[in-house]
Design a protein around this motif. Structure first.
Motif, PDB file in Angstrom:
ATOM      1  N   HIS A   1       0.848  -1.186   0.000  1.00 42.70           N
ATOM      2  CA  HIS A   1       0.000   0.000   0.000  1.00 42.70           C
ATOM      3  C   HIS A   1       0.886   1.240   0.000  1.00 42.70           C
ATOM      4  O   HIS A   1       1.840   1.329   0.781  1.00 42.70           O
ATOM      5  CB  HIS A   1      -0.921   0.015   1.222  1.00 42.70           C
ATOM      6  N   LEU A   2       0.574   2.178  -0.875  1.00 44.84           N
ATOM      7  CA  LEU A   2       1.289   3.447  -0.952  1.00 44.84           C
ATOM      8  C   LEU A   2       0.372   4.559  -0.460  1.00 44.84           C
ATOM      9  O   LEU A   2      -0.836   4.538  -0.720  1.00 44.84           O
ATOM     10  CB  LEU A   2       1.721   3.746  -2.385  1.00 44.84           C
ATOM     11  N   ALA A   3       0.958   5.524   0.229  1.00 36.54           N
ATOM     12  CA  ALA A   3       0.192   6.672   0.703  1.00 36.54           C
ATOM     13  C   ALA A   3       1.089   7.898   0.688  1.00 36.54           C
ATOM     14  O   ALA A   3       2.300   7.799   0.942  1.00 36.54           O
ATOM     15  CB  ALA A   3      -0.338   6.424   2.110  1.00 36.54           C
ATOM     16  N   VAL A   4       0.513   9.052   0.374  1.00 34.52           N
ATOM     17  CA  VAL A   4       1.289  10.292   0.336  1.00 34.52           C
ATOM     18  C   VAL A   4       0.559  11.383   1.117  1.00 34.52           C
ATOM     19  O   VAL A   4      -0.672  11.368   1.250  1.00 34.52           O
ATOM     20  CB  VAL A   4       1.530  10.788  -1.107  1.00 34.52           C
ATOM     21  N   GLU A   5       1.330  12.315   1.615  1.00 34.24           N
ATOM     22  CA  GLU A   5       0.816  13.548   2.196  1.00 34.24           C
ATOM     23  C   GLU A   5       1.728  14.667   1.726  1.00 34.24           C
ATOM     24  O   GLU A   5       2.951  14.500   1.667  1.00 34.24           O
ATOM     25  CB  GLU A   5       0.801  13.489   3.728  1.00 34.24           C
ATOM     26  N   TYR A   6       1.125  15.810   1.403  1.00 33.55           N
ATOM     27  CA  TYR A   6       1.905  16.927   0.883  1.00 33.55           C
ATOM     28  C   TYR A   6       1.343  18.236   1.421  1.00 33.55           C
ATOM     29  O   TYR A   6       0.132  18.478   1.343  1.00 33.55           O
ATOM     30  CB  TYR A   6       1.844  16.923  -0.650  1.00 33.55           C
ATOM     31  N   ALA A   7       2.225  19.059   1.992  1.00 35.41           N
ATOM     32  CA  ALA A   7       1.814  20.364   2.510  1.00 35.41           C
ATOM     33  C   ALA A   7       2.681  21.431   1.859  1.00 35.41           C
ATOM     34  O   ALA A   7       3.881  21.520   2.163  1.00 35.41           O
ATOM     35  CB  ALA A   7       1.963  20.403   4.025  1.00 35.41           C
ATOM     36  N   PRO A   8       2.136  22.244   0.936  1.00 36.30           N
ATOM     37  CA  PRO A   8       2.949  23.278   0.283  1.00 36.30           C
ATOM     38  C   PRO A   8       3.290  24.399   1.250  1.00 36.30           C
ATOM     39  O   PRO A   8       2.592  24.626   2.240  1.00 36.30           O
ATOM     40  CB  PRO A   8       2.034  23.774  -0.847  1.00 36.30           C
TER      41      PRO A   8
ATOM     42  N   LEU B   1       9.605   7.686   2.887  1.00 31.61           N
ATOM     43  CA  LEU B   1      10.415   8.654   2.156  1.00 31.61           C
ATOM     44  C   LEU B   1       9.862  10.034   2.475  1.00 31.61           C
ATOM     45  O   LEU B   1       8.634  10.232   2.518  1.00 31.61           O
ATOM     46  CB  LEU B   1      10.345   8.420   0.645  1.00 31.61           C
ATOM     47  N   LEU B   2      10.732  11.015   2.690  1.00 26.84           N
ATOM     48  CA  LEU B   2      10.262  12.332   3.095  1.00 26.84           C
ATOM     49  C   LEU B   2      11.245  13.415   2.681  1.00 26.84           C
ATOM     50  O   LEU B   2      12.383  13.133   2.305  1.00 26.84           O
ATOM     51  CB  LEU B   2      10.033  12.373   4.608  1.00 26.84           C
ATOM     52  N   THR B   3      10.789  14.659   2.722  1.00 29.31           N
ATOM     53  CA  THR B   3      11.653  15.803   2.443  1.00 29.31           C
ATOM     54  C   THR B   3      12.010  16.483   3.750  1.00 29.31           C
ATOM     55  O   THR B   3      11.381  16.261   4.791  1.00 29.31           O
ATOM     56  CB  THR B   3      10.965  16.796   1.495  1.00 29.31           C
ATOM     57  N   ASP B   4      13.027  17.353   3.703  1.00 32.72           N
ATOM     58  CA  ASP B   4      13.524  17.930   4.949  1.00 32.72           C
ATOM     59  C   ASP B   4      12.526  18.868   5.620  1.00 32.72           C
ATOM     60  O   ASP B   4      12.647  19.162   6.812  1.00 32.72           O
ATOM     61  CB  ASP B   4      14.862  18.630   4.740  1.00 32.72           C
ATOM     62  N   GLY B   5      11.531  19.338   4.868  1.00 31.66           N
ATOM     63  CA  GLY B   5      10.497  20.162   5.489  1.00 31.66           C
ATOM     64  C   GLY B   5       9.702  19.432   6.550  1.00 31.66           C
ATOM     65  O   GLY B   5       9.046  20.042   7.387  1.00 31.66           O
ATOM     66  N   VAL B   6       9.765  18.095   6.543  1.00 37.35           N
ATOM     67  CA  VAL B   6       9.047  17.292   7.531  1.00 37.35           C
ATOM     68  C   VAL B   6       9.820  17.212   8.846  1.00 37.35           C
ATOM     69  O   VAL B   6       9.237  17.081   9.916  1.00 37.35           O
ATOM     70  CB  VAL B   6       8.803  15.864   6.992  1.00 37.35           C
ATOM     71  N   VAL B   7      11.148  17.304   8.777  1.00 37.10           N
ATOM     72  CA  VAL B   7      11.962  16.960   9.949  1.00 37.10           C
ATOM     73  C   VAL B   7      12.942  18.036  10.388  1.00 37.10           C
ATOM     74  O   VAL B   7      13.627  17.865  11.392  1.00 37.10           O
ATOM     75  CB  VAL B   7      12.744  15.656   9.690  1.00 37.10           C
ATOM     76  N   GLU B   8      13.041  19.137   9.675  1.00 36.90           N
ATOM     77  CA  GLU B   8      14.066  20.122  10.012  1.00 36.90           C
ATOM     78  C   GLU B   8      13.524  21.536   9.910  1.00 36.90           C
ATOM     79  O   GLU B   8      12.828  21.886   8.956  1.00 36.90           O
ATOM     80  CB  GLU B   8      15.275  19.972   9.081  1.00 36.90           C
ATOM     81  N   GLY B   9      13.851  22.375  10.900  1.00 36.48           N
ATOM     82  CA  GLY B   9      13.425  23.752  10.915  1.00 36.48           C
ATOM     83  C   GLY B   9      14.018  24.485  12.108  1.00 36.48           C
ATOM     84  O   GLY B   9      14.829  23.927  12.859  1.00 36.48           O
TER      85      GLY B   9
ATOM     86  N   ALA C   1       6.539  20.272   2.650  1.00 32.16           N
ATOM     87  CA  ALA C   1       6.711  19.003   3.357  1.00 32.16           C
ATOM     88  C   ALA C   1       6.024  17.914   2.537  1.00 32.16           C
ATOM     89  O   ALA C   1       4.847  18.032   2.196  1.00 32.16           O
ATOM     90  CB  ALA C   1       6.114  19.075   4.761  1.00 32.16           C
ATOM     91  N   ALA C   2       6.771  16.856   2.217  1.00 31.65           N
ATOM     92  CA  ALA C   2       6.227  15.747   1.444  1.00 31.65           C
ATOM     93  C   ALA C   2       6.581  14.433   2.111  1.00 31.65           C
ATOM     94  O   ALA C   2       7.708  14.244   2.569  1.00 31.65           O
ATOM     95  CB  ALA C   2       6.766  15.773   0.008  1.00 31.65           C
ATOM     96  N   VAL C   3       5.611  13.516   2.155  1.00 33.09           N
ATOM     97  CA  VAL C   3       5.798  12.201   2.775  1.00 33.09           C
ATOM     98  C   VAL C   3       5.239  11.144   1.833  1.00 33.09           C
ATOM     99  O   VAL C   3       4.133  11.292   1.308  1.00 33.09           O
ATOM    100  CB  VAL C   3       5.060  12.108   4.133  1.00 33.09           C
TER     101      VAL C   3
END
Length: 276
Positions: A57-64, A208-216, A262-264
């Motif tokens: 199963h694949l799932a995505v979340e994206y917050a611009p 898999l994620l981008t740094d907007g999810v984990v760094e600030g 942020a992308a997951v």
């Protein structure tokens, strides 16, 4: 003695203030329109549907990045390749403007197009890197590309300057991927990208994620990744679905205190139809 000068000076000052206010309002509206255009561009270039494979199963979340006047160039993608395996990618373009959003689309489309030439992750990133450099321009992108074989559960990963992924298994183990990786895309010609193999076992997840999810500003990347590791570990042990885990991870991105995208992208394995 004239008494009109102060009044004239006041009127002139008010007129200047009114003109400056109108110019500032016009500039703000123009910038807001650019941000709205970039966000619409981002959303239109991201995939609407995800591949379907029995046992996964694949799932995505994206917050611009829609705070203030910033807009970023993060992306996610998942598609079926000509050899039947599934390509997975997440990435982050340097910069926070409409040019970054447009460049994101070029990189994502380039990866998809070149996947018809080779599906091997390291070769694919190398070809995409050379393609970006051939187009000219000053932007670069970090990226993770993975190739999933639904028949075996094997994941092959290559990274281009991107943050590592997170994994967890149903027996309570979890951690951060330790693949070597290479430089960002669009920096230097002739780069090589090592490939690391993983096995997604029954009940396991890969994030898999981008740094907007984990760094600030309020959270460093190590603490942010630890946060996702804990969430993934709980999700795998509890049998949580990929969609629920993706939602929990993107919710945690609110704690990092920044205005980045942020992308997951979560891959979950329920064990159906996978060969030993």
């Amino acid at each position: 003695m004239s008494r009109t000068a102060p009044t004239d000076d006041g009127d002139e000052l008010l007129a200047r203030l009114g003109s400056l206010t109108a110019q500032a309002r016009m500039q703000a509206e123009l910038q807001r329109s650019r941000v709205e255009l970039a966000i619409a561009l981002q959303r239109d270039m991201l995939p609407r549907d995800l591949p379907v494979a029995r046992g996964f199963h694949l799932a995505v979340e994206y917050a611009p990045a829609c705070y203030g006047l910033n807009v970023g160039g993060d992306w996610y993608d998942a598609f079926t390749m000509p050899d039947g395996r599934i390509g997975l990618s997440v990435g982050d373009v340097q910069g926070h403007n409409i040019e970054a959003a447009a460049f994101m689309g070029q990189v994502r489309v380039g990866l998809r197009a070149l996947a018809s030439v080779t599906s091997e992750p390291g070769e694919l990133l190398a070809l995409t890197n050379d393609l970006i450099l051939s187009l000219g321009g000053d932007l670069f992108a970090t990226c993770t590309f993975m190739r999933l074989d639904p028949s075996t559960g094997v994941l092959e990963s290559a990274r281009a300057g991107h943050i590592p992924c997170v994994w967890a298994t149903a027996d309570g183990k979890s951690g951060v991927s330790e693949d070597e990786g290479g430089p960002p895309l669009g920096v230097q010609e002739g780069m090589e990208y090592p490939v690391t193999r993983y096995r997604l076992t029954t009940g396991g997840v890969f994030v898999l994620l981008t740094d907007g999810v984990v760094e600030g500003p309020t959270l460093n990347v190590e603490a942010g990744l630890d946060q996702v590791v804990r969430l993934a570990g709980i999700a795998a042990v509890a049998g949580m679905g990929a969609g629920s885990l993706a939602a929990a991870v993107i919710k945690g991105a609110e704690r990092v205190g920044h205005e980045d995208d942020a992308a997951v992208l979560v891959v979950g394995h329920d064990g159906l139809d996978v060969q030993p």
